[in-house]
Design a protein around this motif. Structure first.
Motif, mmCIF file in Angstrom:
data_model
loop_
_atom_site.group_PDB
_atom_site.id
_atom_site.type_symbol
_atom_site.label_atom_id
_atom_site.label_comp_id
_atom_site.label_asym_id
_atom_site.label_seq_id
_atom_site.Cartn_x
_atom_site.Cartn_y
_atom_site.Cartn_z
ATOM 1 N N SER A 1 0.809 -1.222 0.000
ATOM 2 C CA SER A 1 0.000 0.000 0.000
ATOM 3 C C SER A 1 0.842 1.273 0.000
ATOM 4 C CB SER A 1 -0.941 0.008 1.213
ATOM 5 O OG SER A 1 -0.194 -0.059 2.423
ATOM 6 N N GLU A 2 2.144 1.146 0.268
ATOM 7 C CA GLU A 2 3.025 2.307 0.278
ATOM 8 C C GLU A 2 3.926 2.366 -0.950
ATOM 9 O OE1 GLU A 2 5.118 2.245 3.961
ATOM 10 O OE2 GLU A 2 3.340 2.714 5.164
ATOM 11 N N GLY A 3 3.701 1.491 -1.921
ATOM 12 C CA GLY A 3 4.497 1.510 -3.142
ATOM 13 C C GLY A 3 5.854 0.857 -3.004
ATOM 14 N N VAL A 4 6.008 -0.003 -2.015
ATOM 15 C CA VAL A 4 7.268 -0.726 -1.805
ATOM 16 C C VAL A 4 7.140 -2.122 -2.414
ATOM 17 C CG1 VAL A 4 8.870 -1.662 -0.097
ATOM 18 C CG2 VAL A 4 7.761 0.541 0.296
ATOM 19 N N LEU A 5 8.126 -2.514 -3.199
ATOM 20 C CA LEU A 5 8.125 -3.850 -3.780
ATOM 21 C C LEU A 5 8.279 -4.866 -2.652
ATOM 22 C CD1 LEU A 5 7.958 -4.952 -6.702
ATOM 23 C CD2 LEU A 5 10.449 -5.175 -6.648
ATOM 24 N N SER A 6 7.247 -5.674 -2.433
ATOM 25 C CA SER A 6 7.225 -6.507 -1.229
ATOM 26 C C SER A 6 7.105 -8.001 -1.504
ATOM 27 C CB SER A 6 6.056 -6.086 -0.326
ATOM 28 O OG SER A 6 4.820 -6.213 -1.013
ATOM 29 N N ARG A 7 6.619 -8.373 -2.698
ATOM 30 C CA ARG A 7 6.424 -9.791 -2.981
ATOM 31 C C ARG A 7 6.818 -10.113 -4.418
ATOM 32 N NH1 ARG A 7 0.877 -12.354 -1.217
ATOM 33 N NH2 ARG A 7 0.096 -11.109 -2.962
ATOM 34 N N LEU A 8 7.280 -11.334 -4.638
ATOM 35 C CA LEU A 8 7.484 -11.879 -5.967
ATOM 36 C C LEU A 8 6.501 -13.020 -6.167
ATOM 37 C CD1 LEU A 8 11.396 -12.067 -6.209
ATOM 38 C CD2 LEU A 8 9.893 -10.303 -7.156
ATOM 39 N N ILE A 9 5.896 -13.082 -7.342
ATOM 40 C CA ILE A 9 4.922 -14.121 -7.652
ATOM 41 C C ILE A 9 5.369 -14.826 -8.921
ATOM 42 C CG2 ILE A 9 2.501 -14.643 -8.103
ATOM 43 C CD1 ILE A 9 1.821 -11.928 -6.790
ATOM 44 N N THR A 10 5.694 -16.104 -8.815
ATOM 45 C CA THR A 10 6.167 -16.847 -9.971
ATOM 46 C C THR A 10 5.005 -17.131 -10.920
ATOM 47 O OG1 THR A 10 5.775 -19.090 -9.127
ATOM 48 C CG2 THR A 10 7.818 -17.985 -8.433
ATOM 49 N N ASP A 11 5.335 -17.537 -12.141
ATOM 50 C CA ASP A 11 4.307 -17.862 -13.123
ATOM 51 C C ASP A 11 3.554 -19.134 -12.756
ATOM 52 O OD1 ASP A 11 5.044 -15.622 -14.491
ATOM 53 O OD2 ASP A 11 6.163 -16.663 -16.057
ATOM 54 N N GLU A 12 4.082 -19.886 -11.804
ATOM 55 C CA GLU A 12 3.393 -21.081 -11.310
ATOM 56 C C GLU A 12 2.539 -20.776 -10.087
ATOM 57 O OE1 GLU A 12 6.802 -21.091 -12.026
ATOM 58 O OE2 GLU A 12 6.220 -21.801 -14.035
ATOM 59 N N GLY A 13 2.539 -19.502 -9.657
ATOM 60 C CA GLY A 13 1.690 -19.091 -8.547
ATOM 61 C C GLY A 13 2.340 -19.102 -7.181
ATOM 62 N N GLU A 14 3.633 -19.426 -7.092
ATOM 63 C CA GLU A 14 4.318 -19.376 -5.801
ATOM 64 C C GLU A 14 4.560 -17.922 -5.405
ATOM 65 O OE1 GLU A 14 7.373 -22.635 -5.061
ATOM 66 O OE2 GLU A 14 7.425 -22.448 -7.241
#
Length: 215
Positions: free
Chosen positions: A41-54
């Motif tokens: 919500s503050e514009g900080v890159l916080s998560r990575l989401i793989t193309d397999e959904g992890e």
């Protein structure tokens, strides 16, 4: 309607990085891949989401802020898994172009298909990913994807796409890599499992080549 498809060749923006004082520095065991990055919500890159959904949680560090809050970015990221719980240390993330195909008739000047070399094209999750090698010098190149519609034969559908590439009369001096992704989520109501996606690309070596993928 004026189309907003002209994108600069050098639009890969380095978000974060690691500097080191020794020339012989070696990265620890890392993963490099096309992956979605999500901001909080503050514009900080916080998560990575793989193309397999992890889903991986990014370990907090400087240089991850300044982005649009609660947004999803397509990136090529270099990261190190840290724990079994899914935390990672992000070394670098380059923003890349994830372009929803436009109807072919939307390109008022026609679908330009200047040739280039192809390093790799592959399907992963809800994306088709491309690593392209246009010949460039000092002008911006435009990229997009033209949707020529869906045909049906023998009960199966085929989506026909073409790479739009306009080098804007740039001099062909040297090769530079460009990363692109085609999101496929917009076709979930038009294609069924087992249908085909046919992507046509104009190449220096073979002329128009077609890359096919099963949906």
């Amino acid at each position: 309607m004026k189309l907003k498809y002209l994108l600069p060749l050098l639009c890969l923006t380095l978000l974060v990085g690691v500097s080191c004082k020794e020339d012989d520095y070696v990265y620890p065991s890392v993963v490099t891949e096309f992956i979605d990055g999500q901001t909080d919500s503050e514009g900080v890159l916080s998560r990575l989401i793989t193309d397999e959904g992890e889903v991986y949680t990014i370990q907090p560090r400087e240089g991850l802020d300044g982005l649009t809050p609660d947004s999803l970015y397509r990136t090529v990221s270099v990261y190190q898994p840290l724990t079994e719980s899914g935390e990672v240390y992000l070394y670098s993330a380059q923003l890349i172009m994830a372009l929803d195909p436009l109807p072919a008739e939307s390109f008022t000047e026609g679908v330009v298909t200047d040739p280039l070399d192809v390093r790799s094209v592959w399907r992963s999750g809800d994306y088709i990913n491309l690593i392209l090698k246009p010949m460039v010098k000092d002008k911006n190149h435009a990229f997009h994807f033209a949707d020529y519609g869906i045909t049906e034969e023998g009960g199966a559908n085929t989506l026909h796409l073409t790479l739009y590439h306009n080098r804007n009369d740039d001099y062909e001096a040297f090769t530079r890599e460009v990363y692109l992704s085609i999101p496929l989520r917009g076709y979930k109501d038009k294609l069924r499992s087992g249908d085909t996606i046919a992507l046509q690309i104009n190449t220096y070596e073979k002329g128009f080549s077609t890359y096919t993928f099963t949906y």
